[in-house]
Design a protein around this motif. Sequence first.
Motif, PDB file in Angstrom:
ATOM      1  N   LEU A  87       0.826  -1.206   0.000  1.00 45.92           N
ATOM      2  CA  LEU A  87       0.000   0.000   0.000  1.00 45.92           C
ATOM      3  C   LEU A  87       0.865   1.263   0.000  1.00 45.92           C
ATOM      4  CD1 LEU A  87      -2.649  -1.293   2.545  1.00 45.92           C
ATOM      5  CD2 LEU A  87      -2.905  -1.132   0.070  1.00 45.92           C
ATOM      6  N   GLU A  88       1.959   1.246   0.742  1.00 42.45           N
ATOM      7  CA  GLU A  88       2.877   2.389   0.742  1.00 42.45           C
ATOM      8  C   GLU A  88       3.503   2.589  -0.633  1.00 42.45           C
ATOM      9  OE1 GLU A  88       5.677   1.841   3.966  1.00 42.45           O
ATOM     10  OE2 GLU A  88       4.035   1.187   5.270  1.00 42.45           O
ATOM     11  N   SER A  89       3.753   1.474  -1.322  1.00 43.18           N
ATOM     12  CA  SER A  89       4.360   1.569  -2.654  1.00 43.18           C
ATOM     13  C   SER A  89       3.395   2.173  -3.666  1.00 43.18           C
ATOM     14  CB  SER A  89       4.824   0.183  -3.122  1.00 43.18           C
ATOM     15  OG  SER A  89       5.836  -0.309  -2.268  1.00 43.18           O
ATOM     16  N   LEU A  90       2.113   1.832  -3.540  1.00 47.86           N
ATOM     17  CA  LEU A  90       1.124   2.469  -4.409  1.00 47.86           C
ATOM     18  C   LEU A  90       1.162   3.981  -4.232  1.00 47.86           C
ATOM     19  CD1 LEU A  90      -2.057   0.204  -3.974  1.00 47.86           C
ATOM     20  CD2 LEU A  90      -0.411   0.159  -5.849  1.00 47.86           C
ATOM     21  N   ASP A 119     -10.775  -0.248  -6.649  1.00 45.12           N
ATOM     22  CA  ASP A 119     -11.106   0.750  -5.636  1.00 45.12           C
ATOM     23  C   ASP A 119      -9.868   1.150  -4.845  1.00 45.12           C
ATOM     24  OD1 ASP A 119     -13.735   0.568  -6.416  1.00 45.12           O
ATOM     25  OD2 ASP A 119     -14.302  -0.833  -4.825  1.00 45.12           O
ATOM     26  N   ARG A 120      -9.012   0.194  -4.558  1.00 49.84           N
ATOM     27  CA  ARG A 120      -7.776   0.513  -3.845  1.00 49.84           C
ATOM     28  C   ARG A 120      -6.885   1.408  -4.691  1.00 49.84           C
ATOM     29  NH1 ARG A 120      -5.629  -4.586  -0.225  1.00 49.84           N
ATOM     30  NH2 ARG A 120      -7.292  -4.440   1.336  1.00 49.84           N
ATOM     31  N   ALA A 121      -6.785   1.100  -5.966  1.00 50.91           N
ATOM     32  CA  ALA A 121      -5.973   1.936  -6.847  1.00 50.91           C
ATOM     33  C   ALA A 121      -6.509   3.361  -6.874  1.00 50.91           C
ATOM     34  CB  ALA A 121      -5.960   1.353  -8.257  1.00 50.91           C
ATOM     35  N   THR A 122      -7.812   3.486  -6.990  1.00 49.50           N
ATOM     36  CA  THR A 122      -8.444   4.806  -7.025  1.00 49.50           C
ATOM     37  C   THR A 122      -8.126   5.597  -5.770  1.00 49.50           C
ATOM     38  OG1 THR A 122     -10.237   3.945  -8.398  1.00 49.50           O
ATOM     39  CG2 THR A 122     -10.652   6.018  -7.245  1.00 49.50           C
ATOM     40  N   GLY A 123      -8.071   4.903  -4.637  1.00 49.14           N
ATOM     41  CA  GLY A 123      -7.775   5.576  -3.381  1.00 49.14           C
ATOM     42  C   GLY A 123      -6.404   6.210  -3.345  1.00 49.14           C
ATOM     43  N   GLY A 130      -4.997   7.336  -6.241  1.00 45.38           N
ATOM     44  CA  GLY A 130      -4.885   8.153  -7.440  1.00 45.38           C
ATOM     45  C   GLY A 130      -4.342   7.424  -8.650  1.00 45.38           C
ATOM     46  N   LEU A 131      -4.431   6.101  -8.648  1.00 44.44           N
ATOM     47  CA  LEU A 131      -3.963   5.299  -9.771  1.00 44.44           C
ATOM     48  C   LEU A 131      -5.150   4.755 -10.556  1.00 44.44           C
ATOM     49  CD1 LEU A 131      -1.545   5.055  -7.640  1.00 44.44           C
ATOM     50  CD2 LEU A 131      -1.088   2.838  -8.687  1.00 44.44           C
ATOM     51  N   PRO A 132      -5.020   4.651 -11.862  1.00 48.45           N
ATOM     52  CA  PRO A 132      -6.037   3.905 -12.616  1.00 48.45           C
ATOM     53  C   PRO A 132      -5.855   2.420 -12.360  1.00 48.45           C
ATOM     54  CG  PRO A 132      -4.276   4.595 -14.085  1.00 48.45           C
ATOM     55  CD  PRO A 132      -3.981   5.218 -12.751  1.00 48.45           C
ATOM     56  N   GLY A 133      -6.947   1.677 -12.405  1.00 46.36           N
ATOM     57  CA  GLY A 133      -6.873   0.239 -12.207  1.00 46.36           C
ATOM     58  C   GLY A 133      -7.834  -0.483 -13.114  1.00 46.36           C
ATOM     59  N   ILE A 134      -7.545  -1.737 -13.375  1.00 46.89           N
ATOM     60  CA  ILE A 134      -8.422  -2.539 -14.225  1.00 46.89           C
ATOM     61  C   ILE A 134      -8.390  -3.977 -13.737  1.00 46.89           C
ATOM     62  CG2 ILE A 134      -6.572  -2.963 -15.904  1.00 46.89           C
ATOM     63  CD1 ILE A 134      -8.732  -2.996 -18.087  1.00 46.89           C
ATOM     64  N   THR A 135      -9.527  -4.655 -13.816  1.00 43.58           N
ATOM     65  CA  THR A 135      -9.632  -6.065 -13.467  1.00 43.58           C
ATOM     66  C   THR A 135      -9.912  -6.872 -14.726  1.00 43.58           C
ATOM     67  OG1 THR A 135     -10.489  -5.572 -11.252  1.00 43.58           O
ATOM     68  CG2 THR A 135     -10.916  -7.776 -12.115  1.00 43.58           C
ATOM     69  N   VAL A 136      -9.162  -7.961 -14.901  1.00 42.36           N
ATOM     70  CA  VAL A 136      -9.364  -8.810 -16.068  1.00 42.36           C
ATOM     71  C   VAL A 136      -9.431 -10.275 -15.644  1.00 42.36           C
ATOM     72  CG1 VAL A 136      -8.196  -7.219 -17.646  1.00 42.36           C
ATOM     73  CG2 VAL A 136      -6.890  -9.056 -16.551  1.00 42.36           C
ATOM     74  N   ASP A 137      -9.960 -11.092 -16.530  1.00 45.94           N
ATOM     75  CA  ASP A 137      -9.953 -12.531 -16.339  1.00 45.94           C
ATOM     76  C   ASP A 137      -8.537 -13.028 -16.606  1.00 45.94           C
ATOM     77  OD1 ASP A 137     -10.169 -15.272 -16.403  1.00 45.94           O
ATOM     78  OD2 ASP A 137     -11.762 -15.343 -17.910  1.00 45.94           O
ATOM     79  N   GLY A 138      -7.828 -13.390 -15.549  1.00 45.32           N
ATOM     80  CA  GLY A 138      -6.437 -13.792 -15.688  1.00 45.32           C
ATOM     81  C   GLY A 138      -6.234 -15.133 -16.355  1.00 45.32           C
ATOM     82  N   THR A 139      -7.325 -15.873 -16.583  1.00 45.81           N
ATOM     83  CA  THR A 139      -7.201 -17.139 -17.308  1.00 45.81           C
ATOM     84  C   THR A 139      -7.353 -16.939 -18.818  1.00 45.81           C
ATOM     85  OG1 THR A 139      -9.560 -17.715 -17.194  1.00 45.81           O
ATOM     86  CG2 THR A 139      -8.182 -18.368 -15.330  1.00 45.81           C
ATOM     87  N   ASP A 140      -7.617 -15.705 -19.229  1.00 41.97           N
ATOM     88  CA  ASP A 140      -7.766 -15.362 -20.654  1.00 41.97           C
ATOM     89  C   ASP A 140      -6.501 -14.645 -21.103  1.00 41.97           C
ATOM     90  OD1 ASP A 140      -8.346 -14.200 -23.134  1.00 41.97           O
ATOM     91  OD2 ASP A 140     -10.402 -13.682 -22.596  1.00 41.97           O
ATOM     92  N   PHE A 141      -5.646 -15.348 -21.814  1.00 41.66           N
ATOM     93  CA  PHE A 141      -4.379 -14.760 -22.249  1.00 41.66           C
ATOM     94  C   PHE A 141      -4.587 -13.437 -22.975  1.00 41.66           C
ATOM     95  CE2 PHE A 141      -1.623 -14.014 -25.899  1.00 41.66           C
ATOM     96  CZ  PHE A 141      -0.390 -13.843 -25.274  1.00 41.66           C
ATOM     97  N   GLU A 179       5.258   6.025 -21.562  1.00 41.34           N
ATOM     98  CA  GLU A 179       5.071   7.377 -22.101  1.00 41.34           C
ATOM     99  C   GLU A 179       4.962   8.448 -21.023  1.00 41.34           C
ATOM    100  OE1 GLU A 179       1.693   7.081 -24.681  1.00 41.34           O
ATOM    101  OE2 GLU A 179       2.736   5.804 -26.149  1.00 41.34           O
ATOM    102  N   GLY A 180       5.233   8.075 -19.782  1.00 37.68           N
ATOM    103  CA  GLY A 180       5.226   9.058 -18.711  1.00 37.68           C
ATOM    104  C   GLY A 180       3.890   9.240 -18.030  1.00 37.68           C
ATOM    105  N   GLY A 181       2.932   8.334 -18.301  1.00 40.42           N
ATOM    106  CA  GLY A 181       1.595   8.471 -17.724  1.00 40.42           C
ATOM    107  C   GLY A 181       1.471   8.019 -16.289  1.00 40.42           C
ATOM    108  N   GLY A 182       2.540   7.409 -15.754  1.00 42.54           N
ATOM    109  CA  GLY A 182       2.531   7.028 -14.352  1.00 42.54           C
ATOM    110  C   GLY A 182       2.101   5.605 -14.090  1.00 42.54           C
ATOM    111  N   PRO A 183       1.921   5.298 -12.807  1.00 37.07           N
ATOM    112  CA  PRO A 183       1.649   3.914 -12.392  1.00 37.07           C
ATOM    113  C   PRO A 183       0.206   3.490 -12.586  1.00 37.07           C
ATOM    114  CG  PRO A 183       1.694   5.351 -10.486  1.00 37.07           C
ATOM    115  CD  PRO A 183       2.061   6.221 -11.666  1.00 37.07           C
ATOM    116  N   SER A 184      -0.007   2.176 -12.582  1.00 38.16           N
ATOM    117  CA  SER A 184      -1.341   1.591 -12.703  1.00 38.16           C
ATOM    118  C   SER A 184      -1.389   0.320 -11.873  1.00 38.16           C
ATOM    119  CB  SER A 184      -1.673   1.245 -14.159  1.00 38.16           C
ATOM    120  OG  SER A 184      -1.543   2.352 -15.010  1.00 38.16           O
ATOM    121  N   LEU A 185      -2.611  -0.140 -11.627  1.00 39.18           N
ATOM    122  CA  LEU A 185      -2.822  -1.432 -10.967  1.00 39.18           C
ATOM    123  C   LEU A 185      -3.596  -2.332 -11.908  1.00 39.18           C
ATOM    124  CD1 LEU A 185      -3.768  -2.201  -7.330  1.00 39.18           C
ATOM    125  CD2 LEU A 185      -5.135  -3.205  -9.162  1.00 39.18           C
TER     126      LEU A 185
END
Length: 327
Positions: free
Chosen positions: A159-162, A198-202, A204-215, A231-237
């Motif tokens: 969490l500190e790293s985010l 939701d944690r990413a949003t907290g 200030g990071l964009p986040g996305i959830t995907v089906d990890g079994t779908d390559f 491209e300098g847009g920063g971190p994501s989750l």
Amino acid sequence: MTNNPFPLSKDKLIEAYRTMRTIREFEERLHVDFARGDIPGFVHLYAGEEACATGIMMHLNDNDRIASTHRGHGHCIAKGVDVKEMMAEIYGKVTGSCRGKGGSMHIADLSKGMMGANGILGAGAPLVCGAALAAQKLGHKGVGISFVGDGASNQGTFLESLNLAAVWNLPAIFVVENNGYAESTSVEWAVAADSYVDRATGFGLPGITVDGTDFFAVYEAAGEVIRRAREGGGPSLLECKLVRFHGHFEGDAQTYRAKGEIEDIRANRDCITAFQARLREAGVMTSAEFEAIDAEVARLIEEAVAEAKAAALPTPRDLLTDVYVAY
């Protein structure tokens, strides 16, 4: 000639399949050899999660850095660490990638950008902040990627790293490999947020959830967040919802699993089976082509095990080498 409807060339699709199949065969062989008592130490297997590591790592090069977990064999193989050196490392032999001193949970290869697997939950996240900061200052457009499980996502270091990555706008991606269990505790009982987004949003990071079994879902989402970071847009989750075929560790009785759960996920949520089906249906690859790759991979794993067993153990003198960095 059949048109290829996928975002990768046939050669790249073959590469993806070979990587996933290599991870699967590597892990299934360890499952057998560990049970026979051939392998020292603890082992945590990545089988079932191959699409995640492969879909992400196909966007990376040796300048990009990753920090792995105790379940790190799949990350290593997908990042290009030598399979025979990995096997020797797990067997504790001097020919291993860390000269037999790291074992299963501490494989590393800095030449490939693999900063190391880690037995400490969440410990890779701050390391990746350092790697991403270095890439930012050096200006080579490299990225740092931290992998954590749903258990490690509750650690303060993560969490500190985010927060730090957001404050410094680092080219870092935080991948949560959510296989549903923090060791034996369901994520439903251990994570207060409804979604890791939701944690990413907290922070200030964009986040996305995907089906990890779908390559392809992983590949597409990872490509977007990695491009953004370069491209300098920063971190994501990136949260990848996964399944693991084996226990938390080898020897885990898995009494916390529902009856028939393992059989169900193997039958219905196998990322490799799904990948094969899509390529066959599209006419891009045939069963014979898949079988040829399977045979190549099987030979590689057999050779890796044979060479690992034949290799020498480290000597007492080796205890005093590789302890300090020489500048």
